[in-house]
Design an enzyme around this catalytic site. Structure first.
Site, mmCIF file in Angstrom:
data_model
loop_
_atom_site.group_PDB
_atom_site.id
_atom_site.type_symbol
_atom_site.label_atom_id
_atom_site.label_comp_id
_atom_site.label_asym_id
_atom_site.label_seq_id
_atom_site.Cartn_x
_atom_site.Cartn_y
_atom_site.Cartn_z
ATOM 1 N N GLU A 1 -9.502 -32.238 -50.448
ATOM 2 C CA GLU A 1 -10.622 -32.107 -49.518
ATOM 3 C C GLU A 1 -11.647 -31.057 -49.933
ATOM 4 O O GLU A 1 -12.848 -31.291 -49.875
ATOM 5 C CB GLU A 1 -10.114 -31.784 -48.103
ATOM 6 C CG GLU A 1 -11.260 -31.667 -47.113
ATOM 7 C CD GLU A 1 -10.811 -31.576 -45.675
ATOM 8 O OE1 GLU A 1 -11.657 -31.778 -44.790
ATOM 9 O OE2 GLU A 1 -9.625 -31.303 -45.431
ATOM 10 N N ASP B 1 -4.646 -32.479 -48.423
ATOM 11 C CA ASP B 1 -5.432 -31.865 -47.349
ATOM 12 C C ASP B 1 -4.752 -30.539 -47.028
ATOM 13 O O ASP B 1 -3.642 -30.525 -46.497
ATOM 14 C CB ASP B 1 -5.466 -32.767 -46.118
ATOM 15 C CG ASP B 1 -6.485 -32.298 -45.078
ATOM 16 O OD1 ASP B 1 -6.889 -31.123 -45.144
ATOM 17 O OD2 ASP B 1 -6.871 -33.107 -44.214
ATOM 18 N N ILE C 1 -5.449 -28.048 -44.858
ATOM 19 C CA ILE C 1 -5.280 -27.821 -43.415
ATOM 20 C C ILE C 1 -5.972 -28.958 -42.684
ATOM 21 O O ILE C 1 -7.201 -28.993 -42.583
ATOM 22 C CB ILE C 1 -5.862 -26.473 -42.943
ATOM 23 C CG1 ILE C 1 -5.208 -25.302 -43.671
ATOM 24 C CG2 ILE C 1 -5.668 -26.325 -41.425
ATOM 25 C CD1 ILE C 1 -5.755 -23.932 -43.259
ATOM 26 N N ASP C 2 -5.207 -29.907 -42.205
ATOM 27 C CA ASP C 2 -5.763 -30.952 -41.359
ATOM 28 C C ASP C 2 -5.738 -30.437 -39.926
ATOM 29 O O ASP C 2 -4.713 -29.949 -39.446
ATOM 30 C CB ASP C 2 -4.939 -32.232 -41.466
ATOM 31 C CG ASP C 2 -5.598 -33.372 -40.709
ATOM 32 O OD1 ASP C 2 -6.633 -33.847 -41.187
ATOM 33 O OD2 ASP C 2 -5.083 -33.754 -39.647
ATOM 34 N N THR D 1 -8.607 -28.370 -38.839
ATOM 35 C CA THR D 1 -9.162 -27.026 -39.019
ATOM 36 C C THR D 1 -9.717 -26.458 -37.715
ATOM 37 O O THR D 1 -9.568 -25.268 -37.441
ATOM 38 C CB THR D 1 -10.254 -27.041 -40.107
ATOM 39 O OG1 THR D 1 -9.666 -27.418 -41.363
ATOM 40 C CG2 THR D 1 -10.887 -25.662 -40.265
ATOM 41 N N ASP E 1 -6.666 -37.571 -45.486
ATOM 42 C CA ASP E 1 -6.308 -37.582 -44.067
ATOM 43 C C ASP E 1 -5.101 -38.471 -43.783
ATOM 44 O O ASP E 1 -4.386 -38.246 -42.807
ATOM 45 C CB ASP E 1 -7.483 -38.093 -43.223
ATOM 46 C CG ASP E 1 -8.657 -37.138 -43.213
ATOM 47 O OD1 ASP E 1 -8.446 -35.953 -42.915
ATOM 48 O OD2 ASP E 1 -9.781 -37.585 -43.502
#
Length: 281
Positions: free
Chosen positions: A82, A100, A102-103, A105, A229
């Protein structure tokens, strides 16, 4: 075991990658927990495209940690991630890590504990490994193609639910904030919430998809996505017995990751039909 797709030597490498990645993601979780404990002033928050699209220093630190460690061990492997635009490329048959850091955020910034690190390993365009880790709640999900899905070492399964009116569904209502996505999402939210027994929005695609894998949710739909994601969580759902497809019912495309998933094929089909009706397709 999916031995037909990969040779014995390739399966051995996938197993090695799995053991390595599980330990690495747990280490990365310490960075996320450190950031989560900080005040907003100390997170290094930056607005990306708009107020609803934020990044922190800890997104960048976590991704750099993961890519650095994987690159050192597997220098020929590719990345789709990302926060590192230089690593992003079209998906090929080459061994590729999709990350990812930190999905969720915005949840992270608000100290809402629905956040996750997502790491998938894709080879020959097949999702071989999927890891989703919420270090705040200590929920560690893992799946290896053909061997089931696990939460903290215990095998998990989707619900065996077929009827839409009995289902609890998920969607990300925050996309109503974005004008170009508003009309379509409003129609979908109204249709899904009206048809289901329950309707939830958690602010994290990864978390919502893991909830389908573990039976907390029965279905989920979202379109405004990227490969990072969904890649890891799609494997979790498949290995937990669930189904994933594009909103028109066609197979998932990680590079065009619109998704509908259901705990059963029957429920997934019903969600596809409902989505088409809501959008007049």
């Amino acid at each position: 075991m999916p031995t037909e797709i990969f040779s014995d030597a390739e399966n051995q490498l996938i197993d090695e990658c799995f053991a390595f990645a599980k330990a690495l993601v747990k280490d990365a979780g310490e960075l996320v927990k450190e950031g989560y404990s900080k005040s907003n002033d100390d997170m290094g928050i930056v607005e990306k495209e708009a107020k609803w699209d934020m990044v922190t220093d800890y997104d960048k630190k976590t991704e750099a940690f993961l890519i650095g460690a994987i690159s050192a061990r597997y220098p020929d492997h590719k990345f789709i991630a990302e926060e590192s635009e230089a690593t992003n490329s079209a998906l090929t048959d080459n061994p590729t890590w999709i990350i990812d850091p930190i999905d969720g955020t915005n949840n992270f910034i608000r100290h809402i504990p629905f956040v996750a690190i997502s790491v998938a390993f894709v080879w020959k365009r097949e999702i071989c490994l999927g890891i989703v880790y919420n270090p705040i709640l200590n929920d560690f999900y893992s799946a290896r193609l053909g061997t089931g899905a696990y939460l903290n070492g215990k095998q998990i399964h989707c619900n065996k639910l077929e009827k839409l009116e009995d289902a609890t569904l998920g969607h990300e209502v925050s996309f109503l904030r974005v004008q170009k996505h508003r009309e379509r999402n409003a129609k979908q939210v109204l249709a899904f919430a009206s048809a289901a027994q329950g309707f939830r929005s958690f602010g994290s695609c990864c978390i919502s998809l893991t909830f389908v894998a573990r039976g907390t949710l029965d279905g989920y739909q979202i379109s405004e996505l990227y490969a990072w994601d969904i890649a890891a969580a799609v494997l979790l759902i498949r290995e937990a017995g669930g189904y994933c497809c594009k909103p028109d019912g066609s197979p998932i495309d990680l590079m065009d990751p619109k998704i509908i998933c259901g705990a059963t094929k029957e429920l997934c089909d019903a969600l596809v039909k409902l989505n088409k009706e809501a959008l007049g397709l």
